[in-house]
Design a protein around this motif. Sequence first.
Motif, PDB file in Angstrom:
ATOM      1  N   LEU A  12       0.837  -1.195   0.000  1.00  0.00           N
ATOM      2  CA  LEU A  12       0.000   0.000   0.000  1.00  0.00           C
ATOM      3  C   LEU A  12       0.874   1.248   0.000  1.00  0.00           C
ATOM      4  O   LEU A  12       1.791   1.374   0.814  1.00  0.00           O
ATOM      5  CB  LEU A  12      -0.922  -0.004   1.225  1.00  0.00           C
ATOM      6  N   GLU A  13       0.568   2.165  -0.883  1.00  0.00           N
ATOM      7  CA  GLU A  13       1.345   3.396  -0.968  1.00  0.00           C
ATOM      8  C   GLU A  13       0.879   4.402   0.085  1.00  0.00           C
ATOM      9  O   GLU A  13      -0.296   4.461   0.442  1.00  0.00           O
ATOM     10  CB  GLU A  13       1.226   4.010  -2.359  1.00  0.00           C
ATOM     11  N   TYR A  14       1.821   5.181   0.541  1.00  0.00           N
ATOM     12  CA  TYR A  14       1.516   6.247   1.498  1.00  0.00           C
ATOM     13  C   TYR A  14       0.598   7.282   0.850  1.00  0.00           C
ATOM     14  O   TYR A  14       0.788   7.662  -0.306  1.00  0.00           O
ATOM     15  CB  TYR A  14       2.819   6.895   1.956  1.00  0.00           C
ATOM     16  N   ILE A  15      -0.411   7.732   1.589  1.00  0.00           N
ATOM     17  CA  ILE A  15      -1.305   8.787   1.106  1.00  0.00           C
ATOM     18  C   ILE A  15      -0.978  10.072   1.864  1.00  0.00           C
ATOM     19  O   ILE A  15      -1.220  10.175   3.073  1.00  0.00           O
ATOM     20  CB  ILE A  15      -2.786   8.419   1.311  1.00  0.00           C
ATOM     21  N   ALA A  16      -0.400  11.016   1.172  1.00  0.00           N
ATOM     22  CA  ALA A  16       0.036  12.267   1.800  1.00  0.00           C
ATOM     23  C   ALA A  16      -1.138  13.214   2.016  1.00  0.00           C
ATOM     24  O   ALA A  16      -2.107  13.199   1.252  1.00  0.00           O
ATOM     25  CB  ALA A  16       1.090  12.947   0.926  1.00  0.00           C
ATOM     26  N   PRO A  17      -1.078  14.046   3.062  1.00  0.00           N
ATOM     27  CA  PRO A  17      -2.132  15.044   3.268  1.00  0.00           C
ATOM     28  C   PRO A  17      -2.127  16.087   2.154  1.00  0.00           C
ATOM     29  O   PRO A  17      -1.069  16.551   1.736  1.00  0.00           O
ATOM     30  CB  PRO A  17      -1.769  15.667   4.621  1.00  0.00           C
ATOM     31  N   GLN A  18      -3.306  16.407   1.673  1.00  0.00           N
ATOM     32  CA  GLN A  18      -3.476  17.436   0.640  1.00  0.00           C
ATOM     33  C   GLN A  18      -4.650  18.321   1.051  1.00  0.00           C
ATOM     34  O   GLN A  18      -5.685  18.331   0.386  1.00  0.00           O
ATOM     35  CB  GLN A  18      -3.736  16.793  -0.724  1.00  0.00           C
ATOM     36  N   PHE A  19      -4.501  19.024   2.154  1.00  0.00           N
ATOM     37  CA  PHE A  19      -5.615  19.772   2.728  1.00  0.00           C
ATOM     38  C   PHE A  19      -6.256  20.709   1.708  1.00  0.00           C
ATOM     39  O   PHE A  19      -5.581  21.440   0.984  1.00  0.00           O
ATOM     40  CB  PHE A  19      -5.157  20.575   3.932  1.00  0.00           C
TER      41      PHE A  19
END
Length: 205
Positions: A12-19
């Motif tokens: 599973l790939e990391y999901i970065a915050p994109q506020f």
Amino acid sequence: MANNSNQAQPPLEYIAPQFNSLVLKLAKIVLPWWLKLQTNIDQIEVHNSDILVKSYQQFQQGKIRLLLAFRHPKVDDPLALAKLFWHLLPQEAKKQNITLDTPVHVHFVYDRGIPLWAGKWAGWLFSRLGGSSILRGKLDLLGLKGARNLLVKGKFPLAIAPEGATNGHNDIISPLEPGIAQLSFWCAEDLQKDNREEEVVILPI
């Protein structure tokens, strides 16, 4: 035809915050209806709000970096927290004659596995609300780095559940994970390296 569920899957790939402030505004509108139609939550009460209000104010003033440790026995808990920060906390601050900058919100860490059972839309939504994913039970260096970065540089305080997973029991606390303490020490080190004077505060809620 092969059944993909029985085959090895890529990591599973990391999901970065994109506020995204627009997504937050829409979520705030939807939340009361979601609570009413999709949960068994009837009422949310706030106790000792003065501590939380003052801590949030100090965060916004640049005096502290704030880590919020919340109980998470059931899957509806994050919705109650959303109600607390999006609606109730500004009301409590107003009662105390304290003005908080808007939006009143928090970054948060969530289990990377949630989008597997809830749907890809959950990962999209959580990231746009400023959430950072982590692989629970594994050494997820990217996830830890993302959480560490939010605690040091995030626009909002960071909320994490020390228990790490739900257990379905309000009166039974699962073993606490060491992540919150470790992140706090890392944050203090990062602030010192940058010659910043904020204190690191852990607030149980």
